[in-house]
Each structure stands twice: as structure tokens, then as C-alpha cells.
Design a protein around this motif. Sequence first.
Motif, mmCIF file in Angstrom:
data_model
loop_
_atom_site.group_PDB
_atom_site.id
_atom_site.type_symbol
_atom_site.label_atom_id
_atom_site.label_comp_id
_atom_site.label_asym_id
_atom_site.label_seq_id
_atom_site.Cartn_x
_atom_site.Cartn_y
_atom_site.Cartn_z
ATOM 1 N N TRP A 1 2.252 -8.627 -13.041
ATOM 2 C CA TRP A 1 3.353 -9.251 -13.764
ATOM 3 C C TRP A 1 4.700 -9.042 -13.068
ATOM 4 O O TRP A 1 5.502 -9.988 -12.984
ATOM 5 N N ALA A 2 4.945 -7.858 -12.579
ATOM 6 C CA ALA A 2 6.216 -7.589 -11.900
ATOM 7 C C ALA A 2 6.331 -8.434 -10.629
ATOM 8 O O ALA A 2 7.421 -8.938 -10.295
ATOM 9 N N GLN A 3 5.214 -8.595 -9.908
ATOM 10 C CA GLN A 3 5.231 -9.454 -8.722
ATOM 11 C C GLN A 3 5.558 -10.898 -9.111
ATOM 12 O O GLN A 3 6.321 -11.577 -8.420
ATOM 13 N N ASP A 4 4.969 -11.337 -10.217
ATOM 14 C CA ASP A 4 5.233 -12.702 -10.681
ATOM 15 C C ASP A 4 6.717 -12.913 -10.928
ATOM 16 O O ASP A 4 7.308 -13.903 -10.475
ATOM 17 N N TYR B 1 13.372 -25.286 -14.682
ATOM 18 C CA TYR B 1 12.403 -25.312 -13.588
ATOM 19 C C TYR B 1 11.427 -24.162 -13.747
ATOM 20 O O TYR B 1 11.834 -23.001 -13.893
ATOM 21 N N GLY B 2 10.134 -24.487 -13.765
ATOM 22 C CA GLY B 2 9.134 -23.439 -13.895
ATOM 23 C C GLY B 2 7.759 -24.026 -14.137
ATOM 24 O O GLY B 2 7.361 -24.995 -13.505
ATOM 25 N N GLY B 3 7.024 -23.423 -15.083
ATOM 26 C CA GLY B 3 5.678 -23.899 -15.338
ATOM 27 C C GLY B 3 4.961 -23.039 -16.357
ATOM 28 O O GLY B 3 5.498 -22.056 -16.874
ATOM 29 N N ASP B 4 3.713 -23.419 -16.641
ATOM 30 C CA ASP B 4 2.878 -22.616 -17.536
ATOM 31 C C ASP B 4 2.651 -21.243 -16.904
ATOM 32 O O ASP B 4 2.313 -21.138 -15.725
ATOM 33 N N TYR B 5 2.797 -20.205 -17.715
ATOM 34 C CA TYR B 5 2.580 -18.854 -17.232
ATOM 35 C C TYR B 5 1.513 -18.213 -18.101
ATOM 36 O O TYR B 5 1.614 -18.198 -19.332
ATOM 37 N N ASN B 6 0.479 -17.688 -17.451
ATOM 38 C CA ASN B 6 -0.671 -17.109 -18.153
ATOM 39 C C ASN B 6 -0.903 -15.667 -17.703
ATOM 40 O O ASN B 6 -1.911 -15.351 -17.068
ATOM 41 N N PRO B 7 0.022 -14.761 -18.031
ATOM 42 C CA PRO B 7 -0.098 -13.370 -17.572
ATOM 43 C C PRO B 7 -1.317 -12.658 -18.157
ATOM 44 O O PRO B 7 -1.820 -11.695 -17.562
ATOM 45 N N ASP B 8 -1.791 -13.119 -19.322
ATOM 46 C CA ASP B 8 -2.949 -12.481 -19.938
ATOM 47 C C ASP B 8 -4.224 -12.673 -19.126
ATOM 48 O O ASP B 8 -5.240 -12.024 -19.403
ATOM 49 N N VAL C 1 9.604 -20.574 -18.396
ATOM 50 C CA VAL C 1 8.145 -20.680 -18.372
ATOM 51 C C VAL C 1 7.657 -21.051 -19.760
ATOM 52 O O VAL C 1 8.282 -20.710 -20.773
ATOM 53 N N ALA C 2 6.533 -21.788 -19.798
ATOM 54 C CA ALA C 2 5.804 -22.032 -21.045
ATOM 55 C C ALA C 2 4.765 -20.934 -21.165
ATOM 56 O O ALA C 2 3.934 -20.752 -20.272
ATOM 57 N N LEU C 3 4.808 -20.180 -22.251
ATOM 58 C CA LEU C 3 4.046 -18.943 -22.355
ATOM 59 C C LEU C 3 3.088 -18.989 -23.549
ATOM 60 O O LEU C 3 3.451 -19.449 -24.631
ATOM 61 N N ASN D 1 8.510 -28.922 -14.584
ATOM 62 C CA ASN D 1 7.577 -27.816 -14.739
ATOM 63 C C ASN D 1 6.187 -28.206 -14.244
ATOM 64 O O ASN D 1 5.809 -29.378 -14.280
ATOM 65 N N PHE D 2 5.458 -27.206 -13.806
ATOM 66 C CA PHE D 2 4.130 -27.418 -13.252
ATOM 67 C C PHE D 2 3.081 -26.717 -14.103
ATOM 68 O O PHE D 2 3.350 -25.745 -14.800
ATOM 69 N N PHE D 3 1.846 -27.209 -14.009
ATOM 70 C CA PHE D 3 0.708 -26.392 -14.376
ATOM 71 C C PHE D 3 0.116 -25.916 -13.050
ATOM 72 O O PHE D 3 -0.385 -26.722 -12.258
ATOM 73 N N GLN D 4 0.185 -24.667 -12.835
ATOM 74 C CA GLN D 4 0.745 -23.568 -13.564
ATOM 75 C C GLN D 4 1.490 -22.683 -12.562
ATOM 76 O O GLN D 4 1.622 -23.044 -11.397
#
Length: 694
Positions: A34-37, A20-27, A49-51, A354-357
Motif C-alpha cells: 500500500w505504501a508503494q502504491d 486523475y486516477g482509477g479503481d484502487y483495490n488494496p484489499d 481513486v475509486a475505492l 480514470n482507469f480500470f485499474q
Amino acid sequence: MSREFAWPRLLTASGKGIAYGGDYNPDQWPKHVWAQDVELMRKAGVNVVALGIFSWDRIQPSEHEWDFDWLDRVIGMLGEAGISVDLASATASAPLWLYEAHPEVLPRDKYGHAINPGSRQSWSPSSPVFREYALTLCRKLAERYGENPTVTAWHVGNEYGWNNRHDYSDNALHDFRRWCQKKYGTIDALNEAWCSAFWSQELRSFDEVLLPRHMGADAMVNPAQQLDFERFGNDMLLDFFRAERDAIAQICPNKPITTNFMISTDQCAMNYSQWAHDVDFVSNDHYFHEGESHLDELLCSDSLVSSIAKRKPWYLMEHSTSSVQWKPVNARKRNGELERDALAHVAMGADAINFFQWRQSRGGAEAFHSAMLPHAGADTNLFRQVCETGATLRDLSEQGLPGTQIAPSHVAILFDAQSQWSTEIPTLPTTKLDHWHDVRDWYRAFLDSGVRADVTPLAYDWDDYDLVVLPTVFMLSDADVNRLKAYVERGGKLLVGYATGIVNEHFQVGLGGYPGAGNGTLREMLGVSGEEFNILGDIEGEPNTVELSDGGVTSLWQTCLTRVADNAHVIARYSGDSAREWELQDMPAIVSHDYGDGHTWYVGCDLRREDLAHIIQHELLPAINVQATDPNIATIERANGDHVFRTYINRRQQSVTMELDEREQSDIVLLYRGERAQNTITLQRNGVLMVRVR
């Protein structure tokens, strides 16, 4: 040869569970976010996550500069939180410096215009220069993260063909000529397949083969050439995926690899029944169709995904928490639809949701595409639904659902990507044909009749089904027809719809009457032969519908059947004033026929969904002796050797009440938006019930 099925592990104690998760785009965000995420991901129950899907520029800021520090940090934070990473090859969108240095990697449209950078997939799969850069990136990532325990799977590319499905560049021309030579062997064979004598287009060598580029405002492309170009585009992108996959697998052979397909009943860009052999597990991106077809369309699309995955668990790589931003009108999901949709995907075989995003973008082309964490933040109804869905999926994991496989139906509706491409060619009796939409309509008609059908690729094995349905399978090869013949001769039941079997794999019309596929074998099986097609539409002063004697109504296509076998039975004929006006009066419309030990039906016209349901209920289900269930509720089963998980989903916009049998009463696994009263369950709108039957 197919790759062996392999499923990515989670960072749970057992390594199992529903992902369970989704696309993650921390950049795309400052580091302090990031810590909040990660904290909010844990709250939501995110475990994967898909990273890095669109992070090439951040990973490689210039040709000779690499920056993995930020990616190391993010992967480390996720791993410490127990969140696994499906790491992308990051090749979906190249950095601008690459385009500036090598503009020759750009694909071109049929007018010769460059597909400029600034969006996704602005690259030619036939470009050797782009391939060299992309594979270097794949190897760099595999060398750095191949042994990282947080990285448990590889996400190669992204939605192949989204922006470069049709490439008309000189590189593509060179590869298309080689592809044609490999396929046909001799130029004479190609000329025969393409009927090149028409319009003086005969070729003397493969160096004369052209791409179907723009030929003028009113020009018509040779449909056989166009169909081969569609196949070529599919094969070039598949070859590119294989190159990326193998570059990673040579360095990191022990982690499963996938790429996300795009299967819904409004798209199936690639021949995914072919692609599925080249992934370790099947992944799909699915976005909902607003309106009353929402749930049914989801189930229909998922049925094809499940069949393509050979009933093994599959991975929902992307869907939306609510609205998207790429339609003329972007409807949001109503209360309950987020979790209902997730549970429906699970019921249809998905072991990953999983979701976008993860975090909704604050800018860029997808700023108004919904996400797990919306613009308004965590104190929102949407994020609370995301958290509730995560908790529900965790409960289902603990109940033992992951790893079970969806149970087959008695009925197969056949889908063929190449027939879909064929119905999109403009030089047909009508441009309103749509193979996929007809598959969807038959699927919904079976649901309306209390039966869930399977949507299965034509190329796969469907011999064990009691009934096989072919809706607008426009193209059938001789080999396809021979398979159908053997199936019916052994006792199978076969329904063939209008506009099926009109051309062979070279887009050549079968002669002697319609449907002509198989050199007359299909006509022999069906006990019918037609001479013309009567096409309806908005023609001034002409009727735009025709009635049938059984109450059905047709509004597009009628095959003019002039011969019916003596042992065939006419179920319905055209009748009424409109039929007389079109000279169809009393002409057979629906015909059944005994053949070998089996039976066939031919439906020679398009029909409304309620008319299809009438045929199903009065002809098809009695013939295969299948008991219908409540059509207000979609019923789906997943099973293993110990028990069956049976899911009931309310298809209606109002509450529906159902009874539980004795085996089900004591083992309710999940009740979402429903109430129990002794032996009955009332499912509200978007309600879902899951029971375990031992």
C-alpha cells in the motif's frame, strides 16, 4: 425531477482540477504494497481513486462481523498524500456467505437456470432479501465515512446491468406484473398494447402476465412483451440504485453521488437519458474499439455522454491504459494513444480521467486487463505514459480548463435506447439492424465532411439545432412524431433514415404505408410512402448490393417507395442491373420535401459512409449554411464566459498540417505529438493541439 448538478472536490487548495486516477483495490494486495502504491500514485499525478467497488466480503466477512480497520488505514494514507476517495457502496458483488445463506437472491436466466455466484452482479434487483443486506451495507459505510474529508464522492453500485440486466426469477415475475399494472392500469389496455389476440394470448388479469422465458427452440416472443420486459429491467435496476443512493444520502447528504454508466457504440444497456436525472454528476466507462474507428468511436460515444450530462462536466470513471482481456483479440494501444485518448475525453467534456485499474491484478478474471501500474512495474513505457498524462492534465487544470462546457454543434443525431432495444428483437425484416451503429456511421460521415455533430437523446430538447438526423430510430411514438412535425414547421431541417418510424412505442406497425409512425404524419412530412422492404444479404444467386443513380451503394435495406408527393424532389433512384433484378429500377431512394417553413430528407436505404458524406456535403450543409473544416482533424470547443478552449485532434494515421489564425497563434495551451513552424502546426499520428481563444 432531476437532481441538482454537484461535482466532487479534490484535495487541492482550491478543491478544483481535472480528477486523475482509477479503481484502487488494496484489499487484493499485502499491506506492505500500500505504501508503494501511494508513493507511485503521487509520482503519476493521481489525485483521486475509486475505492472498495468489490470489497463487500472484506468489509463484512460474515453476516454479523464488520471490518473497517483496513479501509480506515487506506483512506488515511490516501488523504495524507492529497488523494481524494470516491467511495463505493461495494454492493456490485456480494460475499459467498450471503449466497450460501440465501440462494433465493440469485437471478435466473430465461431457461430457469440460476445465475450462480463467482462473478459480478449475481443478484436479482427484485430480491427483497438482497436489498435488505445491500442497504445495510450502504448505511454502515455512510455512518462511518460520511464526515471523512478524504471521501469526497460516493460511487453507488458498479455498471448496473452488466450481469443481471435480464432476470427471469419468480421475484422478477412478481415485480413485472406490478410494473405492467402500474403502466397500463387495466388488463384491456395491456392486451391492446401487446396485440395479445395474436396466437390466442389474451390475458384476463395481471396475474396471468408472464416473463418472456424460453418457449422452445423456434418460438418467437411477442415483441411488445419483450420490449416492455426491457423497460422493466431498466426500471428495476434504476429503482435499486435509487434505494442505495437514498440510504447513503439520508446519512451523508452533502457529498455528490454517481454510478458509472456503460456507453459506447457497442453497448448502451440502460436508458441512460432516464438515469441521468438521478445522479449528481454523470459518469461513464468507455473502452476503445481497436482499428481505424478508434478515435471516431470514442468521440461519438462521448458526444452522447456529454448530451446526457446536459453539457455539464462529466466523469470518465473507467477506461484502459492499453489492452483489455474480454475480447477475442485484445489489441494494445500504440505509442501516443493512451494520452491522445485521455485528451480526447477531456475535449469532449470530461473533467475526470480514470482507469480500470491502478495496479494490474496478479490473478483473477482480469489479470490480463491493462492498468496504470503494469505487471512489469514502474520502470516501463506504459507507466511513464501514465505519469506524462498526469502531468499534462495538471497543466490543463492550471490553465483553467475544468468547469468549461462543451460547445454545441449545429447538427443533432438522435439516439434512443428503446429503439436500440427494438432493433435487437429477432422478428424484424432483418436481424442486421443496429440503431447505435447507424448513429456512429452518420457521426463519422459528418466528421468526414468537416463537421462535428452532437449525439443527443431523442427524449431531450433538440429544438435549437439547425439540422436533426434520425438514423434507424425504429420506434417513434405519436408524441415523438408531433415534436418532429412542430420542429420542421418552425423551419427546422430533418433527415429521416431507413427503418425509422416503423413501429410505435407498443411495437405496433403504423398502417397506410411506410414509415407509418404518427398515423401517417411522418409520411406527410417526408412526402413519401412505401409498400414493402427489399432486404439484401447472402442469398444464393441473388445480387447482394444495389446501386443508386448518384453513385451510392446499398447492401441491406431498401424501402420500396411507390408514392412521392408532387412537391417532393427525388435526389437519387435505384439503377443498374441489380436494381432491375430486384425490380427496383428507377424507384426513388432519396427524396427531399418542403414542409411548413422547414425541409425534410428521406433516405430509404442503408448506404456506405462515403455515400452518407456525399449527402451531407451536397444536400445538408448547404441547406443549413455551415462552413466545413478540415476533415482530417476533429475540432472540438469547450468554453466559459471568458474564453474558448479549442482542441484539434489528428484523425489520420499520418501527419496532418494545419494553419493557425491570428487569435490562436499566441496562446497554445497544449501541443502533443506535434511541431510548430511559424503559423503552421504539423500534428503527427495521435497528435493533439489545444489553443485558448479569448
